[in-house]
Structures are given as C-alpha cells and as structure tokens.
Design a protein around this motif. Sequence first.
Motif, short mmCIF file in Angstrom:
data_model
loop_
_atom_site.label_atom_id
_atom_site.label_comp_id
_atom_site.label_asym_id
_atom_site.label_seq_id
_atom_site.Cartn_x
_atom_site.Cartn_y
_atom_site.Cartn_z
N ASN A 26 -5.51 -5.97 4.96
CA ASN A 26 -5.11 -4.57 4.97
C ASN A 26 -3.89 -4.34 5.85
O ASN A 26 -3.01 -3.54 5.52
N THR A 86 -9.26 5.42 0.00
CA THR A 86 -8.93 4.99 -1.36
C THR A 86 -9.62 3.69 -1.75
O THR A 86 -9.79 3.41 -2.94
N THR A 87 -10.00 2.87 -0.77
CA THR A 87 -10.65 1.60 -1.07
C THR A 87 -11.64 1.26 0.03
O THR A 87 -11.45 1.65 1.20
N ARG A 126 -2.06 -0.94 4.76
CA ARG A 126 -3.08 0.05 4.42
C ARG A 126 -3.83 0.48 5.68
O ARG A 126 -4.29 -0.35 6.45
N ASP A 138 -2.73 5.32 1.27
CA ASP A 138 -3.84 4.38 1.06
C ASP A 138 -4.62 4.18 2.36
O ASP A 138 -4.02 4.04 3.44
N ALA A 149 0.83 -1.20 0.00
CA ALA A 149 0.00 0.00 0.00
C ALA A 149 0.86 1.25 0.00
O ALA A 149 1.92 1.31 0.64
#
Length: 495
Positions: free
Chosen positions: A201, A229-230, A206, A181, A177
């Motif tokens: 993650n 971002t996600t 992240r 992120d 990441a």
Amino acid sequence: MGIPLLLQMAASVDPSREILVCDELRWTTVELDNLSARANTVLTRHRAACIAYIGLGGAMLPLLMFGAARAGLTFAPLNYRLSPAALLELISRLPEPLVVVDPEYRAVIGDTYPVLDTEEFMAAVAGAEPAEDTPTEAGDTAVLLFTSGTTSRPKAVELSHGNLVSYVTGTVEFLSAAPDDAALIAVPPYHIAGVSAACSNLYAGRRMVYLPRFDARRWIQLVADEAITTATVVPTMLERIVSALEDDPQPLPALRNLAYGGAKVAQPLVRRALELLPEVGFVNAYGLTETSSTIAALTPEDHRRAHGSSDPAAARRLGSVGRPVPGVEITIRAEDGRTLGPGEIGELFVRGDQVSGRYAESGSALDDDGWFATRDRATVDDDGYLFVLGRADDTIIRGGENIAPAELEDVLVEHPAVRQAAVVGADDPEWGQIIVAVIVAAPGGQPDPDELRTFVRQRLRGSRTPDRVVFFDQLPTTATGKVVRREILARLQAC
C-alpha cells in the motif's frame, strides 16, 4: 534494493500525501519517512541484531519495520495472543533481540531480555536525529515471521529484502493509487498479510487506515467514515462482517475491493458476501509466510463469473484460489516427484523471486531448481485455476486410502444446519484412522448425525462418509481463522 527504498521513493515523489491513519495519528509519506529514520537512530543505540515486537500493530508495524530495516536489523513481530512461556520461547530463538512491546504486554516479558515499551520508544524517536541508513543486500533478512504452528512447532521464516521487494514490485504499480484510495488494515501484525499490506500500500501510495482491535461494527463504521476503497480480512472477520451487515444493513458506497485469505473460506459464506455486497469486487488471495504473501488470486471477475454460472466446472471455481500472480510459477507433483496434469491431486510446489523457503534454524528448503514444497495438497483445472485441498499433514489415511479433510468439509458446510465443519483423522486399531466430522451447528439448528452422514454419502464415495460426528460450540482457530486440528484431536482423545 531494500524495503526502505519503497518508503523513500513514495516520500520523494509525493511527500505530502497522507499515508497512515491510526486512531488520532495521521502521517504523510514524508513524516513516516522521517520518523523511520529517527527510529533507526533509537534502535541502533541498543546494539541488537533483531527487533522483536509484541503488540497490536497499527502505526507501530510500518514504523518499526522500516526503522529496523534502515538500521540493518531484522524485524520479528510476534503473536501477542500467545502465553508468556510461548512468547519467551520464541524470543529465545532470535539473535540478540531487543523486545519492543505495547505497555499492556510489558509484564509478560519480565527482565530476561532488553525491553522498550512503545511509549518509551515513541518518546525517544521524537527526540532523536535521523540517522543514515545501514546498507543492506537483497539477500539480507528484513523480516522474520513464525508460522502459526497448527500441526507442529512454529518455524522461523526468513524473508529477505529481495523477497519482499520482488513481491511488491511484481504485483503493484508505483504510486498507482488514486488520491482518494484508502485501505483498511485489520490483519494481525505478526501475519504475512500485515507485513505485505504495509509494503504494497505504501508503494502504491494508498492511504493505510489501521484497526488494531478488530470489531465488525467498528470495521463497518471505519469503511464509511474513512471512505475505504479496499480492505483485507481473514475468514473469521469476513463471517462477522457479513453477519453484522445482515443484521443491520449499512451502505458502503466507497468500498470497491475486499480481499480475503489466510485460511480456507467456506463457499456458502462467499456466496452470502457476494449477494450482500454486489458492487464490491472480491479477491481470494492465497499465499504462505514462506512466499512473502500472495502467490495466486481469484479475481473479482472470476468470482462473479463462477457465482452466476450454470456450468458446473465454472461454478466450481468459486472454491479455487484462482491463478498464479505475475512472477510466480506453480506445479503439482506426485509423491515420486512426477509432474501431474490437470485434475490430478498432489503436492503444490512454487517458484519465484518472492519465494523465500528459508528458515532461521535449518536454512533453505528450496530444491536445486528453486522450487519450494508448500506441503499443501492441490490440483489445477484445465484453465489453470488452483484448488488447495489442505495440508498434507492433515491427510487422513483410512484403510490405506488417502482422504483430504477439505473434500468432506466442503460438502458438510452446504448443509443448512451446519455453520462450520472440520474433519480429522482419529487413530483406530482396525482402519489405522477413522473419519471424525466436528460440527458447529448453525443458529437454531442441531442436525442429526445420521442425517449428516447420509448427506455426505449421497455426494461423495462411501469411503468418504464420516465414521463419527461430534458437535463443538466453536472450532479452535488461530487469529487468521486456521483450524487448529491438534487441539481438536486433543479434545476428542479427552472425551
């Protein structure tokens, strides 16, 4: 290699990276590592074999999961939405449990089991010294999750350290990441997506931003405030987010990827989302509790190609779950065990190191070659895209003909006056079962039943036409959006 190593690797390489945000809490990787080592000390004192958790999750999910793993204990997050009787029944199936609860659920448990509320737990963690990890083997159970039980008694699925590590290392690159992120996690802590999100993650480095109580507008605000971002959502969340953005458009410039899964998503909703957020890459992630999360994914590129294609075969892939992830094999089998080819419908079998297929009370469900029978009816196309047609238990047998409810549901939701549709089989003395379409009308619409029957008949064979059409204000679903068909049948029988 156990799951604590995922955390220890991240903490040793990048200790100061902010890794977890939940309300006012902001922890770095080394802080989470240290707290989980202290949690090990606290949990070990209680001489339990399993740590059950009842609560909203957030920071408590990774802290308890890694703390329990470091103590050599199994972590079992439970569905806090269940009734007290249902929760106590699940706890009774756990070995020597210590129950950790958010304070608001403390009264639900009573005095039957040892209980520690999360405020007491965090105070004890703050005052504890870190303990050495208890050694674990790859086959030891790290997490125990109960299935949703939409058609039968919930099963207790055992996920080993090896299963979870295989999933993470097979799908995520270590510390891949970027520094900015951030993942927004709003899925329930008792769902496999919540467990896998914490592991994957963290391994990727992240930042995890938790939203324990989902609200569409709060979700949108967090995406903007935390430069998310996600994110991963279940179908009910996706629908509410899309509706909120349609009512009040908001820029989400940082959002690059949005994954959805946990239950079937209607194609009209997917198309609305793609058109509303053209810069976002959508991922349809398909998996089961028994497979440690995702086994197949429809990528952002797949979404855009299918959505913009004039080729019917390519456009149809928008309704698929994509192709298998690395390390996973799939096959479709007939009832007699024959392997089926493209276009043929049968039961989906899956194999790979991330696949558990093991239950606490009945042992392994894998066959001699390591294949797990998902009980999902499915087919693949010529290019290997997987289409999941629903649970085998949901199949309607009308006059000796097998009918997949999803086939009709996919047609019904395309009608402009239909918001949601569920199709079930009701007992009938003449046909064995008849087809009942349960409809939630779109706002301001009330479609005529005969019009809907004609709409289906024009697109499918006559034998697929609903025998009855009934209307509900809403469909009964789990927190992840799975339709609870037994509740629909109970309501129909009571009419």
